[in-house]
Design a protein around this motif. Structure first.
Motif, short mmCIF file in Angstrom:
data_model
loop_
_atom_site.label_atom_id
_atom_site.label_comp_id
_atom_site.label_asym_id
_atom_site.label_seq_id
_atom_site.Cartn_x
_atom_site.Cartn_y
_atom_site.Cartn_z
N THR A 46 53.06 -21.24 5.40
CA THR A 46 51.90 -21.12 6.24
C THR A 46 51.15 -19.94 6.48
O THR A 46 49.88 -19.67 6.40
CB THR A 46 52.43 -21.61 7.72
OG1 THR A 46 52.89 -22.66 7.52
CG2 THR A 46 51.13 -21.93 8.35
N GLU A 66 49.87 -31.06 5.97
CA GLU A 66 50.87 -30.17 6.30
C GLU A 66 51.99 -31.31 6.72
O GLU A 66 52.13 -32.06 7.24
CB GLU A 66 50.51 -29.66 7.82
CG GLU A 66 50.18 -28.24 7.91
CD GLU A 66 51.09 -27.21 7.31
OE1 GLU A 66 52.33 -27.53 7.49
OE2 GLU A 66 50.82 -26.25 6.79
N ASP A 68 55.92 -31.54 7.91
CA ASP A 68 56.74 -31.01 8.68
C ASP A 68 57.68 -32.03 9.26
O ASP A 68 57.48 -33.33 9.22
CB ASP A 68 56.18 -30.24 9.87
CG ASP A 68 55.74 -28.83 9.29
OD1 ASP A 68 56.54 -27.97 9.05
OD2 ASP A 68 54.27 -28.86 9.52
N SER A 72 53.33 -29.90 15.24
CA SER A 72 52.33 -29.44 14.48
C SER A 72 51.91 -28.06 14.60
O SER A 72 50.79 -27.66 14.51
CB SER A 72 50.90 -30.35 15.05
OG SER A 72 50.78 -30.07 16.40
N ASP A 74 52.44 -25.80 12.37
CA ASP A 74 51.70 -25.06 11.27
C ASP A 74 50.00 -25.59 11.22
O ASP A 74 49.25 -24.87 10.69
CB ASP A 74 52.28 -25.44 9.84
CG ASP A 74 53.72 -24.76 9.71
OD1 ASP A 74 53.89 -24.08 10.67
OD2 ASP A 74 54.52 -25.12 9.13
N ALA A 75 49.89 -26.83 11.33
CA ALA A 75 48.57 -27.44 11.28
C ALA A 75 47.69 -26.93 12.16
O ALA A 75 46.62 -26.41 12.06
CB ALA A 75 48.70 -28.89 11.67
N ASP A 76 48.22 -26.51 13.80
CA ASP A 76 47.54 -25.92 14.51
C ASP A 76 47.06 -24.58 14.09
O ASP A 76 45.97 -23.92 14.28
CB ASP A 76 48.41 -25.68 15.92
CG ASP A 76 48.55 -27.20 16.42
OD1 ASP A 76 47.91 -28.07 16.09
OD2 ASP A 76 49.55 -27.01 17.47
N SER A 79 44.26 -24.89 11.29
CA SER A 79 43.17 -25.41 11.72
C SER A 79 42.31 -24.73 12.62
O SER A 79 41.07 -24.69 12.54
CB SER A 79 43.25 -26.73 12.74
OG SER A 79 44.07 -26.55 13.83
N VAL A 85 42.73 -29.98 8.25
CA VAL A 85 44.13 -30.11 8.18
C VAL A 85 44.59 -31.34 8.63
O VAL A 85 44.19 -31.78 9.77
CB VAL A 85 44.76 -29.04 9.01
CG1 VAL A 85 46.29 -29.09 8.94
CG2 VAL A 85 44.16 -27.70 8.63
N THR A 86 45.39 -32.18 8.12
CA THR A 86 46.09 -33.40 8.39
C THR A 86 47.74 -32.99 8.47
O THR A 86 48.16 -32.60 7.63
CB THR A 86 45.84 -34.47 7.21
OG1 THR A 86 44.45 -34.49 6.98
CG2 THR A 86 46.54 -35.73 7.76
N GLN A 87 48.20 -33.41 9.74
CA GLN A 87 49.57 -33.12 9.93
C GLN A 87 50.35 -34.70 9.45
O GLN A 87 49.83 -35.73 9.97
CB GLN A 87 49.77 -33.06 11.35
CG GLN A 87 51.19 -32.95 11.91
CD GLN A 87 51.85 -31.70 11.21
OE1 GLN A 87 51.31 -30.54 11.54
NE2 GLN A 87 52.88 -31.66 10.49
N ASN A 89 54.09 -35.91 9.67
CA ASN A 89 55.66 -35.59 10.02
C ASN A 89 56.53 -36.66 9.49
O ASN A 89 56.30 -37.64 9.37
CB ASN A 89 55.84 -35.59 11.76
CG ASN A 89 55.22 -34.62 12.60
OD1 ASN A 89 54.94 -33.44 11.64
ND2 ASN A 89 55.09 -34.48 13.62
#
Lengths: 228, 117
Positions: A46, A66, A68, A72, A74-76, A79, A85-87, A89
């Motif tokens: 990241t 992302e 994980d 979220s 890393d996505a935060d 972004s 960015v798409t998370q 999980n």
């Protein structure tokens, strides 16, 4: 009791490979090149992406998927750079897997704005073993190995180091403080993946990041092909 | 760690080919270049197979050594982790064998089929 032998001859990951090919076909149709970025947890995936995306990639519209196990975080972080960015999980619902597989990426396809990007960077779950086994629809693979992890890692996780088209060696700003031998690491890398391209980078100082940015640009233009 | 996912894929493949017959043995070849822990695979398989046609089936793993070929023509079996050609030192090396993870065959009981084969 009579027993009969039935021939199967099926690759165990056949189902995954089929979905991965479908993903790749969808990406290609949308004109999007895809990088599967892998590493151990904490190697700097990241941070390196933040560093390389903050100035933008000339002529490239990047997006990030992302992966994980949870959260979220890393996505935060990403972004904030105004990059789509798409998370994704992998926790319950997907079974809390330690890697992304083709079906997980397929399930996220609808939430990726493919028409807004021409390069998708998939940040895989931090893990040096499992992600190497599962194609997700990427064009090429890259991994990050940080100098704090030690010089023996190519020999301990050969599948991961063999499967990548690019090996980024991160945190090189820390070299003066460590016993890490870069020569030894490169020797070990050459044993498991002779001739693989590598780059020395520091996400913290920005050293070498321009080379990675240039490589991403070449990838987005379709100038980098997978070895296999 | 990914052995759970691999076990599930092996079970799916075996079940599909069993066509309703009871499975006694599942033979899988594992190349030396794959990072698969056999015990872990067998452990997950046993649990996942419960109450399926593969319940109690033996998961038999056959290890396949890695064979490599260099562009110079040299062929060799990989004994230690060194993928450069031992003859010319070249890096243009391809894998001939040892990167597979394949369900080769299953053994089923003919008399214990719930569906017509």
């Amino acid at each position: 009791m009579h027993r009969t032998k039935v021939r199967v001859a099926t690759d165990v990951l056949d189902a995954n490979a089929t979905i991965a090919r479908a993903n790749r076909a969808d990406f290609t149709r949308a004109g999007v090149r895809v990088l599967n970025l892998m590493s151990a947890p904490g190697a700097g995936k990241t941070s390196l992406l933040e560093r390389v995306l903050v100035d933008g990639l000339p002529g490239v519209r990047p997006g990030v998927l992302e992966g994980d196990v949870q959260g979220s975080f890393d996505a935060d972080r990403l972004s904030a750079l105004h990059v789509p960015v798409t998370q994704l999980n992998t926790d319950p619902g997907f079974g809390g897997e330690c890697h992304l597989d083709a079906n997980m990426v397929r399930s996220a396809l609808g939430s990726i704005a493919l028409e807004e990007i021409d390069l998708l960077i998939i940040e895989n779950v931090g893990n040096l073993v499992c992600p190497a086994e599962f194609r997700v629809g990427e064009d090429v693979r890259a991994m990050i190995s940080s100098v704090t992890e030690g010089e023996d890692k190519p020999l301990k996780y050969p599948l991961m180091f063999r499967t990548c088209e690019l090996v980024l060696i991160n945190k090189i700003d820390l070299l003066p403080h460590l016993d890490f031998s870069l020569d030894r690491f490169l020797e070990n890398l050459d044993r498991v993946n002779p001739g693989v391209e590598h780059m020395l980078v520091s996400a913290r100082t920005g050293q070498g990041v321009h080379a990675f940015a240039a490589w991403l640009g070449a990838l987005a233009r379709g100038e980098i092909e997978a070895a296999a | 760690m990914h052995e759970l996912a691999l076990s599930r894929a092996i079970l799916d493949s075996a079940t599909e080919h069993a066509q309703g017959c009871r499975v006694r043995r599942v033979s899988v070849s594992v190349g030396a270049l794959r990072q698969v822990v056999g015990d872990s695979l067998a452990f997950h398989f046993e649990i996942l197979a419960r109450d399926t046609v593969c319940d109690g089936a033996l998961l038999e793993l056959r290890r396949v050594p890695a064979r490599l070929r260099c562009a110079c023509g040299e062929e060799w079996e990989l004994a230690e982790l060194a993928f450069r050609c031992p003859r010319c030192g070249g890096a243009d090396v391809s894998v001939l064998d040892g990167d597979q993870l394949r369900v080769e065959s299953i053994e089923v009981e003919e008399a214990a089929c719930t569906a017509r084969r």
